[in-house]
Design an enzyme around this catalytic site. Sequence first.
Site, PDB file in Angstrom:
ATOM      1  N   HIS A   4       0.835  -1.209   0.000  1.00  0.00           N
ATOM      2  CA  HIS A   4       0.000   0.000   0.000  1.00  0.00           C
ATOM      3  C   HIS A   4       0.865   1.253   0.000  1.00  0.00           C
ATOM      4  O   HIS A   4       0.416   2.305  -0.428  1.00  0.00           O
ATOM      5  CB  HIS A   4      -0.963   0.001   1.190  1.00  0.00           C
ATOM      6  CG  HIS A   4      -0.280  -0.211   2.503  1.00  0.00           C
ATOM      7  ND1 HIS A   4       0.001  -1.472   3.001  1.00  0.00           N
ATOM      8  CD2 HIS A   4       0.205   0.660   3.412  1.00  0.00           C
ATOM      9  CE1 HIS A   4       0.621  -1.346   4.168  1.00  0.00           C
ATOM     10  NE2 HIS A   4       0.762  -0.069   4.431  1.00  0.00           N
ATOM     11  N   PRO A  32      -1.630  -7.470  -1.003  1.00  0.00           N
ATOM     12  CA  PRO A  32      -2.122  -8.468  -0.053  1.00  0.00           C
ATOM     13  C   PRO A  32      -1.012  -8.748   0.967  1.00  0.00           C
ATOM     14  O   PRO A  32       0.092  -9.174   0.592  1.00  0.00           O
ATOM     15  CB  PRO A  32      -2.415  -9.680  -0.948  1.00  0.00           C
ATOM     16  CG  PRO A  32      -2.674  -9.086  -2.310  1.00  0.00           C
ATOM     17  CD  PRO A  32      -1.700  -7.931  -2.393  1.00  0.00           C
ATOM     18  N   ASP A  56       3.518  -3.934  10.238  1.00  0.00           N
ATOM     19  CA  ASP A  56       2.884  -4.811  11.224  1.00  0.00           C
ATOM     20  C   ASP A  56       1.886  -5.751  10.588  1.00  0.00           C
ATOM     21  O   ASP A  56       1.731  -6.891  11.026  1.00  0.00           O
ATOM     22  CB  ASP A  56       2.177  -3.955  12.291  1.00  0.00           C
ATOM     23  CG  ASP A  56       3.173  -3.218  13.156  1.00  0.00           C
ATOM     24  OD1 ASP A  56       3.888  -3.881  13.918  1.00  0.00           O
ATOM     25  OD2 ASP A  56       3.245  -1.981  13.066  1.00  0.00           O
ATOM     26  N   HIS A 114      -2.679   6.759   7.448  1.00  0.00           N
ATOM     27  CA  HIS A 114      -2.408   5.489   6.767  1.00  0.00           C
ATOM     28  C   HIS A 114      -2.941   5.433   5.349  1.00  0.00           C
ATOM     29  O   HIS A 114      -2.178   5.199   4.417  1.00  0.00           O
ATOM     30  CB  HIS A 114      -3.001   4.308   7.562  1.00  0.00           C
ATOM     31  CG  HIS A 114      -3.053   3.041   6.781  1.00  0.00           C
ATOM     32  ND1 HIS A 114      -1.933   2.273   6.560  1.00  0.00           N
ATOM     33  CD2 HIS A 114      -4.069   2.417   6.117  1.00  0.00           C
ATOM     34  CE1 HIS A 114      -2.269   1.223   5.806  1.00  0.00           C
ATOM     35  NE2 HIS A 114      -3.561   1.294   5.528  1.00  0.00           N
ATOM     36  N   SER A 116       3.631 -38.625  -1.247  1.00  0.00           N
ATOM     37  CA  SER A 116       2.270 -38.636  -1.780  1.00  0.00           C
ATOM     38  C   SER A 116       2.148 -37.845  -3.079  1.00  0.00           C
ATOM     39  O   SER A 116       1.334 -38.163  -3.926  1.00  0.00           O
ATOM     40  CB  SER A 116       1.291 -38.048  -0.754  1.00  0.00           C
ATOM     41  OG  SER A 116       1.304 -38.798   0.434  1.00  0.00           O
ATOM     42  N   GLU A 162       1.962 -24.512   2.950  1.00  0.00           N
ATOM     43  CA  GLU A 162       1.500 -24.364   1.573  1.00  0.00           C
ATOM     44  C   GLU A 162       1.551 -22.906   1.099  1.00  0.00           C
ATOM     45  O   GLU A 162       1.927 -22.631  -0.043  1.00  0.00           O
ATOM     46  CB  GLU A 162       0.058 -24.874   1.423  1.00  0.00           C
ATOM     47  CG  GLU A 162      -0.129 -26.350   1.721  1.00  0.00           C
ATOM     48  CD  GLU A 162      -0.341 -26.645   3.197  1.00  0.00           C
ATOM     49  OE1 GLU A 162      -0.313 -25.699   4.012  1.00  0.00           O
ATOM     50  OE2 GLU A 162      -0.517 -27.822   3.546  1.00  0.00           O
ATOM     51  N   PHE A 214      -5.623 -28.429  -0.637  1.00  0.00           N
ATOM     52  CA  PHE A 214      -4.900 -27.385   0.082  1.00  0.00           C
ATOM     53  C   PHE A 214      -4.441 -26.251  -0.829  1.00  0.00           C
ATOM     54  O   PHE A 214      -3.758 -25.332  -0.374  1.00  0.00           O
ATOM     55  CB  PHE A 214      -3.767 -27.989   0.910  1.00  0.00           C
ATOM     56  CG  PHE A 214      -4.286 -28.937   1.955  1.00  0.00           C
ATOM     57  CD1 PHE A 214      -5.378 -28.586   2.741  1.00  0.00           C
ATOM     58  CD2 PHE A 214      -3.722 -30.186   2.149  1.00  0.00           C
ATOM     59  CE1 PHE A 214      -5.892 -29.464   3.693  1.00  0.00           C
ATOM     60  CE2 PHE A 214      -4.224 -31.067   3.096  1.00  0.00           C
ATOM     61  CZ  PHE A 214      -5.314 -30.711   3.874  1.00  0.00           C
ATOM     62  N   HIS A 230     -10.548 -33.608   2.951  1.00  0.00           N
ATOM     63  CA  HIS A 230      -9.418 -33.755   2.037  1.00  0.00           C
ATOM     64  C   HIS A 230      -9.832 -33.934   0.581  1.00  0.00           C
ATOM     65  O   HIS A 230      -8.975 -33.988  -0.295  1.00  0.00           O
ATOM     66  CB  HIS A 230      -8.552 -34.951   2.477  1.00  0.00           C
ATOM     67  CG  HIS A 230      -7.690 -34.649   3.674  1.00  0.00           C
ATOM     68  ND1 HIS A 230      -8.210 -34.208   4.859  1.00  0.00           N
ATOM     69  CD2 HIS A 230      -6.343 -34.696   3.858  1.00  0.00           C
ATOM     70  CE1 HIS A 230      -7.227 -34.011   5.728  1.00  0.00           C
ATOM     71  NE2 HIS A 230      -6.086 -34.300   5.148  1.00  0.00           N
TER      72      HIS A 230
END
Lengths: 659, 659
Positions: free
Chosen positions: A69, A119, A156, A260, A382, A409, A435, A471
């Site tokens: 930002h 983000p 922060d 801000h 896996s 992840e 996931f 899952h």
Amino acid sequence: MISREQHNRMANAIRFLSMDAVQKANSGHPGLPMGAADIATVLFTRYLKFDPKQPLWADRDRFVLSAGHGSMLLYSLLYLTGYEDMTIEDIKQFRQIGAKTAGHPEYGHASGIETTTGPLGQGIANAVGMAIAERKLNDEFGADLQNHYTYVLCGDGCLMEGISQEAISLAGHLKLNKLVVFWDDNDITIDGHVGVADSTDQHARFRACGWNTIAVDGHNPDEIAAAIETAQKSDKPTMIACKTIIGFGAPTKQGTHNVHGAPLGAEEIAAARKQLNWDSEPFVVPADVLDAWRAAGTRSAKARSDWEARLAAADTAKKSEFTRRFAGKLPEGFGAAISAYKQKLADEKPTVATRKASENALEVVNGVVPETIGGSADLTGSNNTKTSQTKSITPTDFSGRYMHWGVREHGMAAAMNGMALHGGLIPYSGGFLIFSDYCRPSIRLASLMGIRVIHVLTHDSIGLGEDGPTHQPVEQMAALRAIPNLMMFRPADATETAECWQIALETQDRPSGIALTRQNLMAVRTEMSEKNLCALGAYELVAAKDAKVSIFASGSEVEIAVLAARALTDKGIAARVVSVPCFELFAEQPEDYRKAVIGNAAVKIGVEAAIRQGWDEIIGSHGTFIGMKSFGASGPYKELYKHFGITVDAVVAAAEARV
Amino acid sequence: MISREQHNRMANAIRFLSMDAVQKANSGHPGLPMGAADIATVLFTRYLKFDPKQPLWADRDRFVLSAGHGSMLLYSLLYLTGYEDMTIEDIKQFRQIGAKTAGHPEYGHASGIETTTGPLGQGIANAVGMAIAERKLNDEFGADLQNHYTYVLCGDGCLMEGISQEAISLAGHLKLNKLVVFWDDNDITIDGHVGVADSTDQHARFRACGWNTIAVDGHNPDEIAAAIETAQKSDKPTMIACKTIIGFGAPTKQGTHNVHGAPLGAEEIAAARKQLNWDSEPFVVPADVLDAWRAAGTRSAKARSDWEARLAAADTAKKSEFTRRFAGKLPEGFGAAISAYKQKLADEKPTVATRKASENALEVVNGVVPETIGGSADLTGSNNTKTSQTKSITPTDFSGRYMHWGVREHGMAAAMNGMALHGGLIPYSGGFLIFSDYCRPSIRLASLMGIRVIHVLTHDSIGLGEDGPTHQPVEQMAALRAIPNLMMFRPADATETAECWQIALETQDRPSGIALTRQNLMAVRTEMSEKNLCALGAYELVAAKDAKVSIFASGSEVEIAVLAARALTDKGIAARVVSVPCFELFAEQPEDYRKAVIGNAAVKIGVEAAIRQGWDEIIGSHGTFIGMKSFGASGPYKELYKHFGITVDAVVAAAEARV
């Protein structure tokens, strides 16, 4: 040497460009650029190795504004240090449609924007990936060609996001000592004082994760400089906590959340001009200040030309390999290797789970493409992402090609973005398709940036069986197909898996996901095709003259479609099958091709062990869909397919009911 | 007092039930139940306050198995302590379709399963929410009625996930001293030794976040007991690091990742029987051991009956309020309050952003529904989630009704799940719609569990303007609509916003998301309707006789649809408008109603400032869609709508081109 007064004026240039741009746009975030101007000024005028004339210099230091930002901080720095594609006119266009100076830094809009941020927490995790890439390429090509720092500025907010923990713990584990994080420790978040929501001792937290930490006055250039020098000598990553005043210089608003995310207002800006003794008009930087900044921008020109000389002097193979890598081109021979492998598959027609087929494809890929870096979020066995070529990377040895990302992840996906942005490497991950939800924000950013990261997403349906609905992805394919620019593949057998890998690797400017099964699948592609059929997104797999029924399917359900078509044909109902490995690529085909593949059969049936959403664009809203309408369940997978009615019989019955 | 030998036999009962059930299912995770059996035995036989005869006792201690793959631990405990709906037959049905004993614990399948776990890190964050709920209700109803602990068992995987940091830092900040986390510190993850991927000093990390930590031998009952007693007296949350051997008792496999997620095999199990001196057949618990466990299950019966006596003795208002709260029923007068508010809106027809309309609706809601707990992930002023009734909750004062969640979307959503599961409260969040991506795993679990949490998701399209594509949701509506059982609302004006709030609150068994605008919208609902039209999912907002064109829209684009219909009507083209505030509820309407709403107009146009995916079920695959085909851009929002062609003119032109 820059005097304190000169430093202040240089930092104030950032502050006023930021205040004035936000004010003109009537939108934006002045607080961070004003608060962090001193940190950035010290870094860019004294330490950061960069050359505005060669923004893509492979050995430049990377600077990531994780607190995206505060974009005006970055735009100001790019303009002031002399990036040619960042003019004062661009600054004036802040936050306007089509401007390079978007609300948040957008990768690709202008040189010097190393990643898209906004983000929170993504940038710090991107930077971890960049720092890994640097260590890896340093190991491979030597310090002559790769030896740079990665700096991050975060706030922060970044540190409260969970992804920061994944990034921090990974960086500490790997002892990424060329990573330096500036924490803009201004005590303020949008809801007020940080203490409203958090009491974490950040120093202790970073140290618990294997970092150095240093605390400085973020408005004292000498303290900042000393901390950077300490950090540079460290054998660990370093977090420099810079105590700052948000909106520094705004007489009545500084130090509060009011600076801000909103323009300061003409009155406050006028008062700031008085307080900081700044008499230039908006968007005018005094000549002496601009000169000093431009001089700072040339500071590393010699380092860059020395580097170029070293590259030129390197042996031919090393030079061409390094150059090829950073150009993002695959090695010669890649296509031929895939082709030979496809011929082998056409001969052998293996029955195999596509996760295993992916491992086999990777065995070929990793043999000819040395820049792939595999990994898994603690599911190596896996996901089948480790091959004979991919030794593990460890804190003390970066000669490997495999990342044990841990159960992280989100951090994995964001760090992979950083690796791809850094250049020289092609990262692929390993995780369960379900996931993808944990790392969706980073997959989205890869799509927005248009970078080559590849997500291996196994256990792609109720076919995973007993682990049950937590899952079993039922909506993840739809949700990932929804992300613009992402190629989501769901191959049906070993040949399609190889083709999907080929597309993912050959496409430099888009990320991919490859959804793969846990369960075995029969070979549905039984003849060699030099052409990559998956690149069409969908194609006719089984033809039928005067077909009454078209069955469309992806992945594990293509087998069902093929068997259903056979059964229907046996009953005298001509049925064709279309395999749909990639919705996005099919949507991009010429209309003629799309129409031909969709065909004219009156009955259209879609089959996918997932929700219908998105399938109407292929089967039409009157088409029949055989798939999931709810969450899955725990049980043996063959029983689950029966339980949820995704079977050959169900497809046959649906077809018969409609012809 | 339970002797050490008796303890061992009781713990071994868990071990063998787990080994045998996994072996019979030929699928599952024996390692954790075997490793953590001692911890669970101490907790359940000596400390946990619970009553298998009254599983929903409001003041029971909550136990959360965050490491949900170890589900056999929980199922064993439920069977052994005497929950009536967990029989040995259920244990034998482990991981079979329709069994209570699913692969991972599924909330609602059997009593005593406090939450659905499996996706790592969710359980510890759920538990934080439960602990917040306890403190809040303790403040409100007194320690006589609410005064219990929340215990969590988590593994390394949970602690590596970023969400754990959000949960931990929040719990430490709020000084949730009745929260106790057992860390199953077994050094093993799927990829091997934890040290392959992580070197975090977890004690230091928890302490940095304001926790106590204690280290114990996780196979020593006395040490575990002493630690629990220390934790119970603490003024902070406590993490008890229990050093365990994964798969304890499996002679050749214990202590390795081979026991994590696969059956041990008949031979190893036979050897374990020898090693642990256990001669019972599979699924047979020796009578003395079962008796001891059943006795443990009755341990808190008196505490429960005392509690019931206290509730019975409480004054009538308090008793009925407490009972109502835990029954999940809204107060009388709620419907009337909404109705009166809707009448006011029908009279005033305000032009207002729906985020502000949501605040106004909440002002009414919070005035009559004392169990709502609002909050925001550090966007309070932007989400408009704070009303005059919602004082902030602080570490020292839980009398408030508002959570400053910090920049922790994922932790917020998971903690809200825990609050809803705890009972007595209805949590609603605040965040940007784009950041639903950050908390999607928890929203999914709320949907799977069928619990009442409400997500306020503002800044719901390119209408947010200058913050640009990183902040502009284009695919989030589609992606959230993809989640089964979730009600995603996108109201068009203040009246629809009130109706959506009413549905969200009145629906006990489903979560909701309410997507809201930053920008002002005109009132499109101008007449009072007692009936909640949004509950139909879609309804005809503007009728037209012999309509040639039907325009379907949601949220901010309903205004565009209404204006376009007017313009078309002025041109002699009869056009009707359907508002579509909730796809899911519309899909659940009777077919007759759906057909009538979709109507017979030859031209169907959908309008939503988002991607088309999902709209075909309303407008058909031949319908025209006016929306987004790419990521957004940074710029003033009115210009963005023009830039992306989402305008009244575009709708009119599209209609004219087709009639």
